[in-house]
Every structure is written in structure tokens, then in C-alpha cells.
Design a protein around this motif. Sequence first.
Motif, PDB file in Angstrom:
ATOM      1  N   TYR A  39       0.559  -1.101  -0.009  1.00 57.69           N
ATOM      2  CA  TYR A  39      -0.057   0.070   0.064  1.00 57.69           C
ATOM      3  C   TYR A  39       0.857   1.249  -0.010  1.00 57.69           C
ATOM      4  N   PHE A  40       1.865   1.206   0.593  1.00 63.63           N
ATOM      5  CA  PHE A  40       2.869   2.402   0.611  1.00 63.63           C
ATOM      6  C   PHE A  40       3.662   2.658  -0.631  1.00 63.63           C
TER       7      PHE A  40
ATOM      8  N   ILE B 175      -1.347   5.387   1.712  1.00 61.07           N
ATOM      9  CA  ILE B 175      -0.757   5.660   3.099  1.00 61.07           C
ATOM     10  C   ILE B 175      -1.749   5.064   4.485  1.00 61.07           C
ATOM     11  N   PRO B 176      -2.921   5.779   4.277  1.00 61.13           N
ATOM     12  CA  PRO B 176      -3.796   5.338   5.428  1.00 61.13           C
ATOM     13  C   PRO B 176      -3.993   4.088   5.336  1.00 61.13           C
TER      14      PRO B 176
ATOM     15  N   TYR C 176       5.452   6.839   8.333  1.00 61.83           N
ATOM     16  CA  TYR C 176       4.319   7.209   7.558  1.00 61.83           C
ATOM     17  C   TYR C 176       3.238   8.019   7.998  1.00 61.83           C
ATOM     18  N   GLN C 177       3.153   8.214   9.322  1.00 61.48           N
ATOM     19  CA  GLN C 177       2.274   9.174   9.907  1.00 61.48           C
ATOM     20  C   GLN C 177       2.693  10.482   9.553  1.00 61.48           C
TER      21      GLN C 177
ATOM     22  N   SER D  53       1.914  11.287   6.016  1.00 64.93           N
ATOM     23  CA  SER D  53       0.581  11.459   5.712  1.00 64.93           C
ATOM     24  C   SER D  53      -0.033  12.794   6.217  1.00 64.93           C
ATOM     25  N   GLN D  54       0.829  13.377   7.080  1.00 67.96           N
ATOM     26  CA  GLN D  54       0.853  14.786   7.391  1.00 67.96           C
ATOM     27  C   GLN D  54       1.434  15.965   6.667  1.00 67.96           C
ATOM     28  N   ASN D  55       2.401  15.574   5.794  1.00 73.03           N
ATOM     29  CA  ASN D  55       3.223  16.471   5.077  1.00 73.03           C
ATOM     30  C   ASN D  55       3.433  15.881   3.437  1.00 73.03           C
ATOM     31  N   LYS D  56       2.556  16.354   2.718  1.00 70.22           N
ATOM     32  CA  LYS D  56       2.407  15.887   1.464  1.00 70.22           C
ATOM     33  C   LYS D  56       3.600  15.924   0.515  1.00 70.22           C
TER      34      LYS D  56
END
Length: 446
Positions: free
Chosen positions: A280-281, A286-287, A313-314, A317-320
Motif C-alpha cells: 500500500y505504501f 498510506i492510510p 508514514y504518519q 501522511s501529514q506532509n504531502k
Amino acid sequence: MSLVIALVITIGLATVLFMVMGKKSPAKKKNGSGSNKNKAQIIKEANKILAKDPHNPDGLEPLGDVYFISSIWDKALPIYDTLTKLGIKDGRINLYNAYYRAGICCIRLERYPEAINYLVGATKLNGTTYEANFSLGYAFFKSTAYDKAIPLFKKALIINPAQTELNRYLGQSFYNSNKFRDSLPYLRKALDEDPSDKETLFCMANAMVQEGHGEKSIKVFMHLRADPVYGARSCLQAGLYHAKLNQIDEAIQDFEIGLKHENTPPDIKIDIQYNLARCYFEKNQIPKGLMLLKTIRTVNSNYKDVNNLIGRYQELSQNKNLQLYITSNNSEFVTLCRKFITTRYKNSTVKIQNIDVDVLYTDILTEIYSAKWEDVALFRFFRTTGATGEIYVREFHSHMQDVKAARGFCISAGVFSQEAHKYIEGRPIDLIEKNDLTKVLKQIAL
């Protein structure tokens, strides 16, 4: 008149014959019940003998025969155990038979360590029989002592080559001992004898993977994906094979099918979840990947690098832009690197002279003009999130001299080692690590 008399006589004889036949058929039924009566009589007579002497072989042996032949293993076992002890001194007792049958009783009762002890005794008394060697090998096999089972199965096969079931046990014993090359000939023979044996089929396919023949096994794993017993394991192996070839969509399908299976062993399920998360990554989902990793962490908080991956990955997910820096394709990555340079030097004029995309890094050679200075600067962008060592910085400095760059900048989504930091002392190189990289990336509008 004579014809009438003859007809009467014939009818009379037929009637008598029918009556005789009718009387014989119940007799057959009586004989059938007679065997039960004989069994009961044997038990009665044996118990009468044992009531006077509990250790009398004349009572123990016939009673043991009845229970053993009738598959009443829990009653047969103590009798043969007693006979093994008595037989050491009493020459009337068939000691081999007592040890062998006690071992078989234990196998039927799934008491394998005890079975091994009895069957070792049997093979010491007579080690040339197929039955004793196979049974002892089977007891070791069920106890997962595969290295001890192998020589016994081999010996049994020499004694009786017609017993084709031995190929299955030998193949699986070698397989479970991680002797994959040795397992393959026996597993193939076992499948020739029984093509429907899915356990052997799975073992053979996995053995081929371990021996570097994954391309030959993938069809088997694909075939077994829906199997209720071996489906999850096969999905895991198929997914790993496709992921290794960078066929991520196919790998995701394999792993997702694997998670649909019920009653999957916990270790297989967690392996599927982990590898599916990584796929998935790879697809920037990512979610989905984070959800799987957090599920794994509730079951096993120390599983592989799950905690590190969740943290990484958290943050992504917060920094595109940081996510794009690490996971984008080469074209998108080069565009982002160019924007990084122009954003970092937004009050200067930047001219790109050359872009060189390598497997490990991307180099961008520039000319930078400001109101106060101008320089030829070389930028090297590392996508790794780990530590970059001195050797790469040293090689970068050498490349700066080749392209006649006056200044150099090494940028990483991770960190640089202490040795790398020491190396740049007194040299015109700046090391930009993840924290400073992130600050600049947040200023970039995509």
C-alpha cells in the motif's frame, strides 16, 4: 395319469427343498453372532485367569489381542505395557509384539513420546521389519523430530519399496528440516502417486521457491489461493513473489485474498498484513497501510519494524511534499528538487546546467546568482530516510571537483552519520537533513 403323478412328485420335492433352505439361512445369522460370542468368551476366560494371577501371560495376551484388533487402544495399552515388563523374564511372551503393539496404541492415542519409547524397544529386538521402522519414523514425524524420522523412513523404503506412502513422509520430513533440495524428488513422486494431495503440493512449491525456482512455483500458489487450508499460505508466497518482481498490484491482490481466509494461523496472518501494508505504501495508499500496521501493533508491538514504519508514514501522511519527496516517480521527484532549490534561494537567480538521475541519488548542477555573490553549486538529493555515511559524502566532494562546483549541498530525508559531519569540516559542503528539508518543502506550493 403318469404325467400328473410326476408333476405332484416334482412340486413336493421343491417344497421340501425350499423348507430346508429356509431353515439354513438363520443358521448363518447364528454363526455371525457366534463370533461376538467367541470374543466375549475370550474376555471372560482371560479375566478368570487374571483374577487368580494379574500377570499371567495366558490371560493378558488373548485379552490384548481382542482389544487391539477391536481398536480399543486405551484398554490394549496397559496390557501390552505389562507384557513388555514381564517379557524380560518370561520367555513365553512375544516381547517384540508387546513393544510394537504398545507403540501403535500410543500412536493411535496421539501419545507420541511414549510411542517412541516402545517402538525403539521393538526395533532393538527386530530392526528389519517394515512395520517397526515405519511406525517409529511416524512417531518421530508427529513429534516434529524430522531428522530422526528420515533414516527410519529410508530404511522402511529399502525393506518394502512398494510402500509408496513413504515418499510423502520422506519428502515432508526433508522439507520441514529445511533440506529443500533433498525434499523435491520425494515430493514429486508423492504427487505422481496422489495429485490431489494439497499439502504435498504446497510443500513442493515452497521448496522450489527456497531453491530459487519461484517462477516454477507461482502457478501452484495461484492455484491454491482459494484452498481453505493452504490458501492463506499460498497467497503470502504469491504476494512475495509478485512484490519481488515489483508487480505491486498483483501482490496487493494476493495479500487481500489471503486476509479473506478464515482460521488462518496467526503468524501467517500477521505476515500477510505486514507485506500488504508495504505494498500500500508503494502505491501511496498510506492510510490503508497505517491501518494495517496499527492492527499488527495491537497483536505484537515488537513485530519487525512496525513502530518505525508507523512513525515514518504518519509523518508522511501529514506532509504531502515530504511524502512526494520519498515516494514519487523520477519525473515528479526532479521537479520537486528543482522547486526546493529555487525556494531555498528565492531571492537569487538559479540556472540549471545539468540533471543526473542515479539509483541512489539525483544530482543537479546549477549556477546561482545573487546581488552579492554568484557560484556554481552542486546539489545531491538522497531519498533515503535512514543514515547516509561518509563514503557517499566523500564521493560527492570528488564529483564536485570534477564538475568544478564551488559549493555543494547534500540533502536527505533522513540523517547523515557523525563521520559524514566530521568530513565536511573545512570543506564547502552543507549537509541538509530531514528537519531542514521539511521546513523548505512546506514552503513549496504544488
